[in-house]
Design an enzyme around this catalytic site. Structure first.
Site, PDB file in Angstrom:
ATOM      1  N   LYS A  23       2.665  -3.666   6.300  1.00 21.72           N
ATOM      2  CA  LYS A  23       2.701  -3.919   4.838  1.00 21.72           C
ATOM      3  C   LYS A  23       4.318  -3.909   4.600  1.00 21.72           C
ATOM      4  O   LYS A  23       4.746  -4.537   3.746  1.00 21.72           O
ATOM      5  CB  LYS A  23       1.943  -3.071   4.110  1.00 21.72           C
ATOM      6  CG  LYS A  23       0.337  -3.093   4.013  1.00 21.72           C
ATOM      7  CD  LYS A  23       0.317  -4.559   3.497  1.00 21.72           C
ATOM      8  CE  LYS A  23      -1.210  -4.812   3.195  1.00 21.72           C
ATOM      9  NZ  LYS A  23      -1.687  -6.045   2.268  1.00 21.72           N
ATOM     10  N   SER A  72       0.997  -1.322   0.063  1.00 21.64           N
ATOM     11  CA  SER A  72      -0.070   0.031  -0.157  1.00 21.64           C
ATOM     12  C   SER A  72       0.772   1.303   0.094  1.00 21.64           C
ATOM     13  O   SER A  72       2.122   1.362   0.595  1.00 21.64           O
ATOM     14  CB  SER A  72      -0.842   0.030   1.236  1.00 21.64           C
ATOM     15  OG  SER A  72      -1.434   1.131   1.409  1.00 21.64           O
ATOM     16  N   TYR A  77      -0.692  -0.027   9.879  1.00 25.17           N
ATOM     17  CA  TYR A  77      -0.916  -0.890   8.651  1.00 25.17           C
ATOM     18  C   TYR A  77       0.231  -0.830   7.897  1.00 25.17           C
ATOM     19  O   TYR A  77       0.779  -1.483   7.220  1.00 25.17           O
ATOM     20  CB  TYR A  77      -2.148  -0.305   8.260  1.00 25.17           C
ATOM     21  CG  TYR A  77      -2.562  -0.752   6.701  1.00 25.17           C
ATOM     22  CD1 TYR A  77      -3.032  -2.115   6.621  1.00 25.17           C
ATOM     23  CD2 TYR A  77      -2.539   0.184   5.764  1.00 25.17           C
ATOM     24  CE1 TYR A  77      -3.409  -2.619   5.508  1.00 25.17           C
ATOM     25  CE2 TYR A  77      -2.584  -0.443   4.477  1.00 25.17           C
ATOM     26  CZ  TYR A  77      -3.334  -1.678   4.192  1.00 25.17           C
ATOM     27  OH  TYR A  77      -3.569  -2.535   3.115  1.00 25.17           O
TER      28      TYR A  77
END
Length: 322
Positions: free
Chosen positions: A149, A121, A145
């Site tokens: 990732k 992402s 997050y």
């Protein structure tokens, strides 16, 4: 070719499965597509080659059942999304890090060096950033997050270096317009402020109109996933992570495109209620990329945001009152 898709019941996984079943990959047909997810797709895929394995991706026994000796490609889409990963650190680590490691270990155990496409992402970036992120810009995530990732990216690279897999990581732009209901992603509003007004419903935008995002349509995302499945790994060399091309669009421009396509009354269904948590997360992400390497490798971007809205209308049969 046998393909396994984690998160296969999600809108992107199901769309990828339908594309693979209909068109194959680089002229090759797909013999079997396994969708690994806790739930089945909302709209069943009527193709005997597509099967669903109902399981949690953090369950090693489930992975062993789903990923067999004939699995040539693994597309790892399943994840705890940004807002949820920030709110529940343990869940994010279990799904986004621990389960990714389990998937890579299962791929390693096959001994066949399968292609693994991992979806990362733009949240892998953060901190002070240039106006346009280049392919060599340092990743410095500012959310749990994003960190999770980035860990996955490094793992894919190292498992590839060791010869266990043939990995490709795609840093996806925010996908808009997503079908279905809102989720707990911080970026969920980037679809909601278009999808809900088109369906005659009000929508809340938690950020200001000048917030700019890096966007890509679902159809374009699926095309890039298919391209990643067949991409020659030698072209990537030691750097297995690719910043995908997209569109740099402000929230104001998104609503302007909605007004252009569907009319002022539809655009007026969007109201603004600032959410500092969402705004902090979203504004920590880069909003523009050069993406030169991705384009050289054959990955594609959308033409403009109004075209994305029109494609959403065409593919989902949404009609407006405008």
């Amino acid at each position: 070719m046998n393909v396994l898709i984690t998160g296969g019941a999600g809108f992107l996984g199901a769309a990828l499965a339908r594309r693979l079943a209909a068109q194959g990959v680089a002229g090759r047909s797909v013999e079997r597509i396994t969708l690994l997810d806790r739930a089945a797709p909302a709209q069943p895929i009527d193709d005997p080659r597509v099967c669903h394995v109902a399981a949690d991706i953090s369950d090693p026994a489930a992975l062993e059942r789903a990923i067999g000796e004939h699995t040539g490609t693994i597309v790892h889409l399943a994840a705890v999304v940004s807002g949820q990963a920030e709110a529940d650190f343990d869940l994010g680590m279990r799904v986004n890090v621990d389960a990714t490691r389990l998937i890579l270990e299962r791929a390693r155990a096959l001994g066949t060096r399968p292609r693994v496409v991992f979806t990362s992402s733009v949240a892998a970036f953060g901190g002070p950033l240039p106006a346009r992120v280049a392919d060599d810009t340092r990743a410095l995530p500012q959310s749990s997050y994003g960190v999770q990732k980035a860990i996955g990216e490094l793992l894919v690279g190292d498992y590839t270096r060791k010869g266990y897999i043939d990995g490709v990581t795609l840093r996806l732009p925010t996908i808009s317009v997503r079908p279905g209901a809102p989720n707990k992603a911080a970026s969920s509003f980037a679809s909601g402020i278009i999808r809900e007004p088109l369906a005659g419903l009000p929508a809340v935008c938690p950020v200001s109109t000048d917030v700019r995002m890096w966007l890509q349509s679902p159809d374009c995302a699926v095309s890039n996933l298919v391209h990643a499945i067949s991409l020659d790994g030698a072209l990537l060399g030691i750097d297995r992570t690719v910043n995908l091309p997209g569109l740099s669009v402000s929230v104001g421009e998104m609503i302007g495109a909605l007004r252009e396509v569907a009319g002022a009354d539809v655009a007026a269904r969007v109201r603004f209620e600032r959410d500092p948590v969402v705004e902090r997360i979203v504004t920590s992400w880069p909003s523009d990329f050069t993406a030169e390497r991705a384009r050289t490798l054959g990955f594609v971007a959308d033409r403009d945001y109004a075209s994305i809205i029109r494609a959403h209308l065409a593919s989902h049969g949404v009609h407006t009152a405008a």
